[in-house]
Scaffold this motif. Sequence first.
Motif, mmCIF file in Angstrom:
data_model
loop_
_atom_site.group_PDB
_atom_site.id
_atom_site.type_symbol
_atom_site.label_atom_id
_atom_site.label_comp_id
_atom_site.label_asym_id
_atom_site.label_seq_id
_atom_site.Cartn_x
_atom_site.Cartn_y
_atom_site.Cartn_z
ATOM 1 N N CYS A 153 104.090 22.163 36.112
ATOM 2 C CA CYS A 153 104.527 22.344 37.694
ATOM 3 C C CYS A 153 104.352 23.595 38.382
ATOM 4 N N ASP A 154 104.278 24.718 37.422
ATOM 5 C CA ASP A 154 103.756 26.120 37.871
ATOM 6 C C ASP A 154 102.294 25.829 38.329
ATOM 7 N N LEU A 155 101.581 25.260 37.177
ATOM 8 C CA LEU A 155 99.972 25.352 37.423
ATOM 9 C C LEU A 155 99.601 24.550 38.811
ATOM 10 N N ARG A 156 100.307 23.341 38.910
ATOM 11 C CA ARG A 156 100.105 22.533 40.187
ATOM 12 C C ARG A 156 100.291 23.534 41.459
ATOM 13 N N SER A 157 101.532 24.171 41.323
ATOM 14 C CA SER A 157 101.812 25.144 42.584
ATOM 15 C C SER A 157 100.576 25.986 42.585
ATOM 16 N N ARG A 158 100.224 26.865 41.558
ATOM 17 C CA ARG A 158 99.219 27.749 41.520
ATOM 18 C C ARG A 158 97.739 27.524 42.152
ATOM 19 N N LEU A 159 97.525 26.106 41.674
ATOM 20 C CA LEU A 159 96.280 25.594 41.717
ATOM 21 C C LEU A 159 96.181 24.735 43.160
ATOM 22 N N ASP A 160 97.410 24.819 44.064
ATOM 23 C CA ASP A 160 97.508 24.101 45.339
ATOM 24 C C ASP A 160 96.511 24.628 46.433
ATOM 25 N N GLY A 161 95.544 23.678 46.698
ATOM 26 C CA GLY A 161 94.425 24.025 47.467
ATOM 27 C C GLY A 161 93.306 23.762 46.844
ATOM 28 N N ALA A 162 93.122 24.170 45.575
ATOM 29 C CA ALA A 162 92.160 23.590 44.753
ATOM 30 C C ALA A 162 91.592 22.437 44.611
ATOM 31 N N ASP A 163 90.568 22.098 44.460
ATOM 32 C CA ASP A 163 89.999 20.736 43.930
ATOM 33 C C ASP A 163 90.204 20.461 42.577
ATOM 34 N N SER A 164 91.532 20.046 42.069
ATOM 35 C CA SER A 164 91.855 19.964 40.822
ATOM 36 C C SER A 164 92.953 18.865 40.523
ATOM 37 N N LEU A 165 92.866 18.493 39.390
ATOM 38 C CA LEU A 165 94.217 17.497 38.828
ATOM 39 C C LEU A 165 94.827 18.317 37.601
ATOM 40 N N VAL A 166 96.050 18.542 37.628
ATOM 41 C CA VAL A 166 96.764 18.905 36.328
ATOM 42 C C VAL A 166 97.394 17.803 35.781
ATOM 43 N N LYS A 167 97.192 17.572 34.225
ATOM 44 C CA LYS A 167 97.786 16.652 33.616
ATOM 45 C C LYS A 167 98.627 17.232 32.300
ATOM 46 N N GLY A 168 99.827 16.598 32.274
ATOM 47 C CA GLY A 168 100.551 17.047 31.065
ATOM 48 C C GLY A 168 101.041 15.919 29.910
ATOM 49 N N PHE A 169 100.984 16.235 28.914
ATOM 50 C CA PHE A 169 101.181 15.070 28.097
ATOM 51 C C PHE A 169 101.167 15.534 26.535
#
Length: 375
Positions: free
Chosen positions: A270-286
């Motif tokens: 959740c923290d990384l998604r917030s930190r990378l908000d605005g960047a062209d990226s997808l964050v997946k956790g498993f």
Amino acid sequence: MELMNRVVHLNPSSGVVVCEAGCILEALENRIGSEGLMVPLDLGARGSCHIGGNVATNAGGLRLMRYGGLHGNVLGLEVVLANGSVVDCLSTLRKDNVGYDVKQLFIGSEGTLGVITKVALQCVARSSSVNLAFLGCVSFEFVYKTLRLARNMLGEIISAFEMMDCESLKTVQRNLKLRSPIEPITRFPFYVLMETSGSNQKHDEEKISAFVESAMEDGCVGDGGLYSQTAQMRSLWELREGIPAAALKDGYVFKYDLSLPPESLYDIVCDLRSRLDGADSLVKGFGHIGDGNIHIIVSTPNYDPEVHALLEPYVFEWVSRNKGSISAEHGVGQLKRNYVHFCRSNETIQLMQGIKMHFDPRGILNPYKVLSPAK
């Protein structure tokens, strides 16, 4: 090393196999399977990884929750040192308490202290009854409540407990064209793939059915199903094991293999998604939630130095603050060697450097890996 692929000895009574380090994990599994045994280690790369490499990296995998790690299942090793001498620690005894347990130094050393050439491994009985449950959960809190309930109700037969977030499954569905048993995939933010392994199919099915019913009544699980047919179970494991390959089709990937306390295990995603908000990226956790190991993949269309700078060393600092490990099961290698201090004290690092210097004073064994050069 791939030519050193013989099974030297198999004792069906004790369940101990001695093999050369170049044995492919899947081939070894097939070989001992004829005696009703299986390797207490299972990985998505089972068809290509060598048992010597598994030991050298202290690989974890899907079965660790049930059978423990290689530090407990490896009984003995044969290792070639940097000076060419061969160290024979190839014990096949479960209990052998004479002096220092030298073999433990080489498990997880990533080839920096010696080259593993033979392994004595304690194998386990192959289960005749295997069942899978695929479950949808509305929050990560409920994922952990489901895990605690599973441990209480299925203690002696639970063998794997895997979590995939919705973004991970969407990636598999989009790039590998695999279907989830729960559609649409966006119904739940989290999915659990849980395996039981036992010896009595009727008994195990009754237990896992009662567990799922209880989990739904408690509100931990919103929907799910049970599966015992081989083809069905293989398809479900493909969903979980296909995530890394599916992510590669999105472009460049940054991968992290972390251990964290239960209360903060998914917070970092959740923290990384917030930190990378605005960047062209997808964050997946498993990952292997049953043993506190989460894998994070950040995908970008191409290598993005700005995203890289936002991720590192931030991820390792975050893990350190939350009393975790920057390498749960994939090792340190070269990419993480400059971040070891986030998880190890200066005194511990100095001790490791001293061990390295003793075994390999010229630095010829897998150089530039695990440890930065001593200052």
